[in-house]
Design an enzyme around this catalytic site. Structure first.
Site, PDB file in Angstrom:
ATOM      1  CG  HIS A  46       5.146 -25.198 -34.551  1.00 28.82           C
ATOM      2  ND1 HIS A  46       5.666 -25.605 -35.999  1.00 28.82           N
ATOM      3  CD2 HIS A  46       6.414 -24.929 -33.885  1.00 28.82           C
ATOM      4  CE1 HIS A  46       6.881 -25.375 -36.020  1.00 28.82           C
ATOM      5  NE2 HIS A  46       7.324 -24.880 -34.733  1.00 28.82           N
ATOM      6  CD  GLU A  48       0.696 -26.742 -37.862  1.00 29.79           C
ATOM      7  OE1 GLU A  48       1.090 -26.624 -38.906  1.00 29.79           O
ATOM      8  OE2 GLU A  48       1.281 -25.955 -37.013  1.00 29.79           O
ATOM      9  CB  CYS A  76       7.048 -27.347 -40.035  1.00 27.67           C
ATOM     10  SG  CYS A  76       6.743 -28.183 -38.453  1.00 27.67           S
ATOM     11  CB  CYS A  79       3.120 -29.592 -37.629  1.00 28.40           C
ATOM     12  SG  CYS A  79       3.706 -28.422 -36.249  1.00 28.40           S
TER      13      CYS A  79
END
Length: 144
Positions: A46, A48, A76, A79
């Site tokens: 991801h 992040e 999410c 993260c």
């Protein structure tokens, strides 16, 4: 946030969901990344997570307590947890994620007082532009 949006657009070039993240300390950008789950065949890639890893390397520390992170979409659970573990000072995000958001929508992991660190949160920054990128991406996938 504009730099995070640029990272999100870059993610589109390799078929990833257009989400971008930028880590800043003071006025200095120390890391930036877009989603690379498809490009890396990695469910944890991801934006992040990639940006936090790069920031930790740049700053030579796993503690990012002086850092702010700009993200185009509400993080999410994975993260949001990583933000707490990295001790990020501030999270600024564009649009909410009512299906998976863990920084207000479904949960509020960054500000859960039971954890060892709380992250300041600002929402809605360039939300229309961020949600437009996502909407266009998913519309093109559905053939709409």
């Amino acid at each position: 946030m504009r730099l995070a949006l640029d990272q999100a657009r870059e993610a589109l070039t390799h078929g990833d969901v257009p989400i971008g993240a930028v880590v800043v300390v003071g006025d200095e950008v120390v890391a930036a990344a877009g989603n690379r789950r498809e490009a890396h065949k990695d469910p944890t890639a991801h934006a992040e997570i990639l940006a936090l890893r790069a920031a930790a390397e740049t700053l030579d520390s796993r503690h990012l307590d002086r850092a702010s992170i700009y993200v185009t979409l509400e993080p999410c659970a994975m993260c949001a947890g990583a933000l707490v573990l990295a001790r990020v000072s501030r999270l600024i995000y564009g649009c909410p994620d009512p299906r998976a958001g863990a920084a207000y929508s479904l949960y509020n992991i960054p500000q859960d007082p039971r954890l060892n660190h709380e992250v300041e949160i600002t929402t809605g920054v360039l939300a229309d532009e961020a949600s437009g990128l996502l909407r266009d991406f998913f519309d093109s996938r559905r053939g709409s």
